[in-house]
Scaffold this active site. Structure first.
Site, PDB file in Angstrom:
ATOM      1  N   TYR A 337       6.101  32.525   3.393  1.00  0.00           N
ATOM      2  CA  TYR A 337       5.227  31.390   3.092  1.00  0.00           C
ATOM      3  C   TYR A 337       3.892  31.929   2.580  1.00  0.00           C
ATOM      4  O   TYR A 337       3.237  32.730   3.230  1.00  0.00           O
ATOM      5  CB  TYR A 337       5.037  30.577   4.372  1.00  0.00           C
ATOM      6  CG  TYR A 337       4.403  29.211   4.250  1.00  0.00           C
ATOM      7  CD1 TYR A 337       3.783  28.762   3.085  1.00  0.00           C
ATOM      8  CD2 TYR A 337       4.429  28.334   5.327  1.00  0.00           C
ATOM      9  CE1 TYR A 337       3.211  27.513   2.997  1.00  0.00           C
ATOM     10  CE2 TYR A 337       3.858  27.068   5.262  1.00  0.00           C
ATOM     11  CZ  TYR A 337       3.246  26.662   4.110  1.00  0.00           C
ATOM     12  OH  TYR A 337       2.678  25.413   4.031  1.00  0.00           O
ATOM     13  N   CYS A 338       3.499  31.520   1.374  1.00  0.00           N
ATOM     14  CA  CYS A 338       2.201  31.866   0.782  1.00  0.00           C
ATOM     15  C   CYS A 338       2.069  33.386   0.647  1.00  0.00           C
ATOM     16  O   CYS A 338       2.941  34.029   0.074  1.00  0.00           O
ATOM     17  CB  CYS A 338       1.076  31.245   1.611  1.00  0.00           C
ATOM     18  SG  CYS A 338      -0.559  31.349   0.836  1.00  0.00           S
ATOM     19  N   ILE A 339       1.016  33.992   1.197  1.00  0.00           N
ATOM     20  CA  ILE A 339       0.835  35.445   1.065  1.00  0.00           C
ATOM     21  C   ILE A 339       2.003  36.196   1.693  1.00  0.00           C
ATOM     22  O   ILE A 339       2.363  37.296   1.252  1.00  0.00           O
ATOM     23  CB  ILE A 339      -0.500  35.884   1.702  1.00  0.00           C
ATOM     24  CG1 ILE A 339      -0.760  37.365   1.441  1.00  0.00           C
ATOM     25  CG2 ILE A 339      -0.532  35.581   3.196  1.00  0.00           C
ATOM     26  CD1 ILE A 339      -2.098  37.854   1.972  1.00  0.00           C
ATOM     27  N   GLY A 341       5.029  35.224   1.478  1.00  0.00           N
ATOM     28  CA  GLY A 341       6.064  35.194   0.447  1.00  0.00           C
ATOM     29  C   GLY A 341       5.833  36.267  -0.598  1.00  0.00           C
ATOM     30  O   GLY A 341       6.768  36.938  -1.046  1.00  0.00           O
ATOM     31  N   PHE A 365       8.063  29.883   0.039  1.00  0.00           N
ATOM     32  CA  PHE A 365       7.282  28.648   0.118  1.00  0.00           C
ATOM     33  C   PHE A 365       5.920  28.896  -0.533  1.00  0.00           C
ATOM     34  O   PHE A 365       5.204  29.829  -0.166  1.00  0.00           O
ATOM     35  CB  PHE A 365       7.042  28.232   1.566  1.00  0.00           C
ATOM     36  CG  PHE A 365       8.250  27.808   2.344  1.00  0.00           C
ATOM     37  CD1 PHE A 365       9.453  27.501   1.721  1.00  0.00           C
ATOM     38  CD2 PHE A 365       8.192  27.702   3.730  1.00  0.00           C
ATOM     39  CE1 PHE A 365      10.565  27.109   2.450  1.00  0.00           C
ATOM     40  CE2 PHE A 365       9.290  27.310   4.468  1.00  0.00           C
ATOM     41  CZ  PHE A 365      10.481  27.017   3.846  1.00  0.00           C
TER      42      PHE A 365
END
Length: 604
Positions: A337-339, A341, A365
């Site tokens: 998720y985000c960083i 990811g 994500f």
């Protein structure tokens, strides 16, 4: 002595109240002002580059405006005269209404704005005059900036953003003397609202060592592990960077291949488990998966030399191996998720180089891997800010959560700074008991080395997508990501712009790629349970298309993307086996979920 008077003007009756109580409250204001000065005096010196963009940006904007004035004076004059005409016309109309004996505002054709939702902004001639003139000024400034020539795209974006910040700051709603709602409440409460507001302000400044960071949610309303992050599970592994949580099954059988979620370490993992009704963690477990979630440690200065390589080795690769051993399987599925990811993609590229096949599929994500379009956060990613961050972390060993919280808040300043400040400091209201805002304020530090590597090499240099980035003695490229991938981006994401997320997926080397575009933003677009029936999503199987072509040809689907993604995941998760309880012979239970790292406070 008690004196009460009533103003029976057309704007409505307002009781002035008890003058003795008012005087007592004003005396309290004096006492709190002394405390406020003492709190502000504790403020630490912060590099000027972390307080705003360098003067070069404003010099370029001013030079561009002067050049435009010299080259095209008629354009500048036309713009100025248009603004003068609108401002003067409104002034004359307001005067005519008052001259006719009517204590009311003239016609108001300015656009709707939530900052001016109180009826007095429309009905009261004084407050409406302020509001209309402010809106005319704002419009004139916006048009002037749009007309600037001689700025490159990034400079223009930054000038527009920071100009908007200045304009928003000077809204009449942000000042007590020009905010009718705050003044009205002060009168109705005999000044008690101002006392409560000043107490809130002083408390916030004291809590942040002399700096101001508005408290968004009632901190006493929530306890992590009690009414947040309550999904049943156990911590089955711990090292200096992570706690690995395995969640208790709710079905008799589960898919053979387990799933690991790597949440961003900029915030805490329980955004995915705020409450049972919107918990993605609970929902995944209920679909019949053995689920592991990484809870990252909140770094302190002793971790200054922890970089991206440590996050990959001690975080990702370690969690993958521990989950694989617990479940006695050759492979796992992973979510970033985000960083997290972005770093999952780096991990996948490294594993490809090493011939490591322990990840079967990956889900991303709101993830950026191609940073050619940095989204709205890009205004803070030029050298003026990054140089300041580098100097700060060199001195302190960490990038403090204070700077992270303040930066992300400024991306939505009216919603996350000014509106909460008005409610708390001018209206004297207690912050709301809102779980999402509580989580938003429960942010974490970043280790010095990791922060600089991420900002310089990935965000600024875009090296993962452009030529490769060096880690572990390998040059890792986006095209090295070969496993089947599914990416979920969000339509109005102000942190990870969905076109950039889409372009990153297109550059991955996977033969099997799925891209889903959820409605809403960075959080609401992800935490979107099917039961809410709120935000839909878009799909288009052809990822060879450009961003514009993909969006134009995408099909809109009602409701949450969760079931669609789970259908994709189930095909990569193997047959059903007997449900697994957390831990195992070689993995003793360390404590109950949500663990200790999510609530511990860093030293220093």
């Amino acid at each position: 002595m008690t004196t009460k008077e009533t103003d029976t003007s057309p704007t409505g009756a307002v009781e002035i109240g008890n003058l003795e109580r008012l005087n007592e409250n004003l005396a309290k204001v004096e006492e709190l002002s002394t405390r406020l000065m003492s709190a502000i005096s504790q403020k630490k010196t912060v590099p000027a580059s972390l307080q705003g963009p360098s003067q070069d940006l404003y010099m370029k904007a001013a030079a561009a405006y002067m050049a435009e004035m010299m080259a095209n004076p008629s354009k500048i004059l036309e713009h100025q005269i248009s603004y003068w005409g609108k401002a003067l016309k409104h002034y004359v109309e307001a005067q005519q209404v008052l001259a006719s004996g009517r204590l009311e505002a003239p016609e108001d054709t300015t656009r709707d704005d939530r900052r001016f939702s109180n009826p007095l902004w429309q009905s009261h001639p004084y407050f409406n005059f302020l509001k209309q003139q402010y809106m005319l000024n704002s419009e004139a400034i916006e048009e002037a900036i749009k007309g600037l020539e001689g700025l490159d795209a990034q400079e223009r974006k930054r000038v527009e953003y920071f100009t908007r910040q200045i304009v928003d700051m000077f809204s009449p709603s942000n000042f007590l003397g020009t905010n009718p709602e705050a003044l009205q409440k002060a009168v109705e409460t005999d000044g008690a609202s101002l006392v409560s507001g000043l107490e809130n302000l002083v408390s916030d400044i004291e809590a942040n060592d002399g700096d101001l960071l508005v408290t968004l949610a009632d901190k006493d309303a929530f306890r992590v592990g009690e009414n947040l992050a309550t999904a049943p599970g156990k911590v089955v592994y711990r090292n200096r960077l992570i706690e690995l949580i395995q969640y208790s099954p709710t079905t008799e059988t589960v898919h053979k291949t387990p799933l690991i979620i790597f949440p961003p370490w900029i915030n805490k993992f329980y955004i995915l488990d705020l409450k049972p009704q919107n918990s993605l963690i609970r929902w995944i477990v209920d679909q019949g998966y053995t689920l592991f979630v990484v809870s990252w440690r909140n770094p302190d200065p002793s971790m200054r030399d922890v970089g991206m390589e440590e996050y990959i080795e001690e975080g990702y690769l370690t969690a993958i191996e521990e989950a694989r051993q617990i479940c006695d399987v050759p492979k796992v599925n992973a979510i970033g998720y985000c960083i997290a990811g972005t770093t999952l993609a780096l991990t996948l590229a490294l594993m490809q180089k090493r011939g490591d096949t322990r990840i079967n599929s990956a889900t991303f994500f709101t993830t950026l891997t191609d940073f050619s379009d940095q989204g709205e956060i890009g205004v803070f990613l030029d050298d003026d800010f990054i140089d300041g961050i580098e100097a700060e972390v060199e001195q302190s060993g960490i990038l403090s959560s204070f700077f992270m919280s303040r930066t992300f808040s400024f991306l939505r300043s009216n919603d996350l700074i000014y509106a909460p400040a008005i409610r708390s400091y001018m209206m004297g209201e207690k912050p709301p008991a809102f779980d999402l805002l509580y989580w938003n304020g429960d942010s974490t530090n970043l280790p010095a080395k990791m922060a600089v590597q991420y900002l310089r090499g990935l965000c600024q240099g875009d090296r993962f997508a452009q030529g490769g980035i060096e880690f572990f003695g390998e040059t890792l490229k986006l095209s090295d990501v070969k496993v089947p991938v599914c990416a979920v981006a969000c339509e109005t994401d102000h942190i990870a712009a969905w076109p950039a997320s889409y372009n990153g997926v297109r550059q991955m080397g996977s033969r099997s790629k799925t891209f889903i575009l959820s409605e809403s933003g960075h959080i609401a677009g992800i935490v979107n349970p099917p039961s809410k029936k709120k935000y839909g999503h878009y799909t288009n199987p052809d990822l060879k298309l450009s961003v514009e072509e993909w969006r134009e040809g995408a099909e809109h689907n009602e409701g949450s993307w969760w079931p669609r993604w789970e259908k994709w995941l189930s095909k990569k998760s193997g047959a059903q086996v007997k449900a697994r309880e957390p831990g195992g012979a070689n993995h003793l239970i360390l404590c109950d979920a949500p663990g200790t790292y999510v609530i511990s406070q860093p030293k220093g």
